[in-house]
Design a protein around this motif. Structure first.
Motif, mmCIF file in Angstrom:
data_model
loop_
_atom_site.group_PDB
_atom_site.id
_atom_site.type_symbol
_atom_site.label_atom_id
_atom_site.label_comp_id
_atom_site.label_asym_id
_atom_site.label_seq_id
_atom_site.Cartn_x
_atom_site.Cartn_y
_atom_site.Cartn_z
ATOM 1 N N LEU A 201 113.443 39.257 8.102
ATOM 2 C CA LEU A 201 113.064 38.884 9.046
ATOM 3 C C LEU A 201 113.073 37.157 8.868
ATOM 4 N N CYS A 202 113.204 37.409 7.568
ATOM 5 C CA CYS A 202 112.673 35.983 7.101
ATOM 6 C C CYS A 202 113.999 35.344 7.246
ATOM 7 N N ASP A 203 115.573 36.155 7.232
ATOM 8 C CA ASP A 203 116.600 35.675 7.645
ATOM 9 C C ASP A 203 116.817 35.371 9.171
ATOM 10 N N THR A 204 115.834 35.501 9.432
ATOM 11 C CA THR A 204 116.163 35.287 11.372
ATOM 12 C C THR A 204 115.656 33.500 11.248
ATOM 13 N N GLY A 205 114.205 33.163 10.547
ATOM 14 C CA GLY A 205 114.385 31.979 9.949
ATOM 15 C C GLY A 205 112.957 31.449 11.160
ATOM 16 N N TYR A 206 113.157 32.820 11.676
ATOM 17 C CA TYR A 206 111.214 32.954 12.824
ATOM 18 C C TYR A 206 109.840 33.158 11.749
ATOM 19 N N PHE A 207 110.273 33.799 10.289
ATOM 20 C CA PHE A 207 108.801 34.240 9.157
ATOM 21 C C PHE A 207 109.391 33.332 7.895
ATOM 22 N N HIS A 208 108.153 33.354 8.097
ATOM 23 C CA HIS A 208 108.044 32.963 6.293
ATOM 24 C C HIS A 208 106.891 33.354 5.200
ATOM 25 N N ASP A 209 106.873 33.786 4.383
ATOM 26 C CA ASP A 209 106.142 34.866 3.237
ATOM 27 C C ASP A 209 104.884 34.168 3.475
ATOM 28 N N GLY A 210 104.413 35.102 4.090
ATOM 29 C CA GLY A 210 103.051 35.434 3.802
ATOM 30 C C GLY A 210 102.007 36.345 5.167
ATOM 31 N N LEU A 211 100.841 36.259 5.720
ATOM 32 C CA LEU A 211 100.369 38.051 6.303
ATOM 33 C C LEU A 211 100.959 37.993 7.471
ATOM 34 N N VAL A 212 101.876 37.610 8.022
ATOM 35 C CA VAL A 212 103.003 37.704 9.025
ATOM 36 C C VAL A 212 103.769 38.448 9.161
ATOM 37 N N LEU A 213 104.619 38.048 7.656
ATOM 38 C CA LEU A 213 105.619 38.824 7.775
ATOM 39 C C LEU A 213 105.250 40.207 6.956
ATOM 40 N N HIS A 214 104.553 40.374 6.590
ATOM 41 C CA HIS A 214 103.911 41.421 5.658
ATOM 42 C C HIS A 214 103.882 42.632 5.805
ATOM 43 N N PHE A 215 102.893 42.077 7.733
ATOM 44 C CA PHE A 215 102.771 43.053 8.667
ATOM 45 C C PHE A 215 103.477 43.931 9.314
ATOM 46 N N CYS A 216 103.970 42.794 10.127
ATOM 47 C CA CYS A 216 105.522 43.021 10.508
ATOM 48 C C CYS A 216 106.459 44.340 9.827
ATOM 49 N N ALA A 217 106.862 43.726 9.030
ATOM 50 C CA ALA A 217 106.842 44.559 7.988
ATOM 51 C C ALA A 217 106.831 45.670 7.619
ATOM 52 N N SER A 218 105.893 45.724 7.557
ATOM 53 C CA SER A 218 105.169 46.672 6.609
ATOM 54 C C SER A 218 105.393 47.942 8.150
ATOM 55 N N MET A 219 104.814 47.453 9.512
ATOM 56 C CA MET A 219 104.521 48.494 10.769
ATOM 57 C C MET A 219 106.400 48.784 11.377
ATOM 58 N N ILE A 220 107.403 48.055 10.486
ATOM 59 C CA ILE A 220 108.569 48.642 10.250
ATOM 60 C C ILE A 220 108.790 49.525 9.941
ATOM 61 N N SER A 221 108.287 49.279 8.544
ATOM 62 C CA SER A 221 108.896 50.570 7.153
ATOM 63 C C SER A 221 107.794 51.772 7.165
ATOM 64 N N GLY A 222 106.700 51.727 8.089
ATOM 65 C CA GLY A 222 105.333 53.046 8.433
ATOM 66 C C GLY A 222 106.288 53.845 9.510
ATOM 67 N N LEU A 223 106.905 53.086 10.992
ATOM 68 C CA LEU A 223 107.270 53.747 11.962
ATOM 69 C C LEU A 223 108.870 54.557 11.256
ATOM 70 N N ILE A 224 110.110 53.921 9.960
ATOM 71 C CA ILE A 224 110.905 54.725 9.852
ATOM 72 C C ILE A 224 110.444 56.106 8.452
ATOM 73 N N THR A 225 109.771 55.030 7.786
ATOM 74 C CA THR A 225 108.790 56.317 7.253
ATOM 75 C C THR A 225 108.599 57.524 7.609
#
Length: 313
Positions: A201-225
């Motif tokens: 997500l960081c590599d796309t350039g649309y996200f920067h370290d912060g709550l929004v990035l952590h939230f999106c990465a967490s939801m993706i991780s939760g679905l896969i898990t």
């Protein structure tokens, strides 16, 4: 002249990493304990060829509220907190320590290395957390039984002492193999996919370290898990909740649970309770990682005075 050692960037001590991991998991559990209760009830529904007690998550919630009240939704909270204090403290502490160890020149490990670190951390954490896990399964399952069949544990410490007195100390590690197996799957999927999703997500350039990035990465991780771990989670839940009838256990092992479940309830019953499982795992993943990232950032900024330090995940 060589630089003084004190100029080298300080890092979060390993003991603090373990403490933050457990604290983040416990804080998240306070919010999602009702979903864990529903998930366990759904997974036990239909066991033993009985008619399904709960056809949907909403049906389960209505039934619990009607029969046990609002307080009943938090049944087993003490066990859930102890589970996080043991299991999550160990797994996240080991994961962040190994993650830092295998990061070279400020570059994170590759995906396969992240998965391997996650498997190692999960297996060790699961072994440590199995006694609390058994207490949690039994306490959340109790309300579905007739009053005369309930175990009636008052809290997690009462559960642990009674299990040892009534069934022996080794019972605290009943179902340890599927519990460790589940944790290896969960952690390989959850921790590695979270780190990888955050990086992508960081590599796309649309996200920067912060709550929004952590939230999106967490939801993706939760679905896969969730998708990866549900079958082994059902096996673990049923083994840890089983009774010994006439000196014979209901199940001989994880594969026996899976085969009987598929034969009697259908293949897709292995994903029974998917909605509450994801509804529990998704927010728990989000909250755990957000709390952990914020605790790490707080320590880096206010204790180490290092605003540019990486979170370690």
């Amino acid at each position: 002249m060589s630089q003084p050692k004190e100029e080298k960037a300080a890092k979060i001590p390993k003991g603090i990493k373990f403490l933050f991991g457990g604290g983040a998991g416990m804080a998240a559990t306070i919010f999602v304990q009702p979903l864990d209760l529903v998930k366990n009830r759904m997974q036990l529904s239909g066991e033993g060829g009985k008619s399904k007690e709960h056809k949907t998550s909403l049906h389960a919630i209505r039934s619990i509220m009607k029969n046990e009240g609002l307080r009943g939704m938090y049944t087993g909270l003490s066990a859930g907190l102890l589970r996080q204090a043991t299991y999550t403290t160990t797994r996240l502490g080991i994961y962040t320590t190994l993650f830092e160890m295998f990061s070279k020149d400020d570059k994170p490990p590759n995906f396969m290395m992240k998965a391997g670190i996650g498997i190692t951390a999960g297996a060790i954490g699961a072994f440590v957390g199995t006694p609390a896990e058994i207490s949690l399964i039994r306490m959340t399952a109790d309300g579905r039984l007739p009053v005369n069949e309930r175990r009636g544990y008052k809290n997690v410490f009462n559960a642990l002492s009674r299990i040892v007195q009534e069934e022996g100390v080794l019972t605290l590690w009943r179902g340890c193999i599927p519990t460790v197996g589940r944790a290896m799957v969960v952690n390989a999927a959850q921790l590695a996919s979270y780190s990888q999703a955050k990086q992508l997500l960081c590599d796309t350039g649309y996200f920067h370290d912060g709550l929004v990035l952590h939230f999106c990465a967490s939801m993706i991780s939760g679905l896969i898990t969730t998708a990866a771990s549900m079958p082994v989670d059902i096996a673990k839940t049923r083994i840890q909740n089983m009774r010994i009838i006439d000196g014979k256990p209901e199940y001989s092992g994880a594969f026996d649970v899976l085969s009987k479940t598929i034969r009697k309830e259908g293949f897709f019953s292995l994903w029974k309770g998917f909605t509450p499982y994801y509804a529990r795992l998704g927010p728990h993943t989000v909250l755990t990682f957000i709390f952990l990232e914020q605790l790490n950032n707080f320590y880096n900024v206010y204790v180490l005075h290092n605003e540019n330090a990486a979170s370690g995940l």
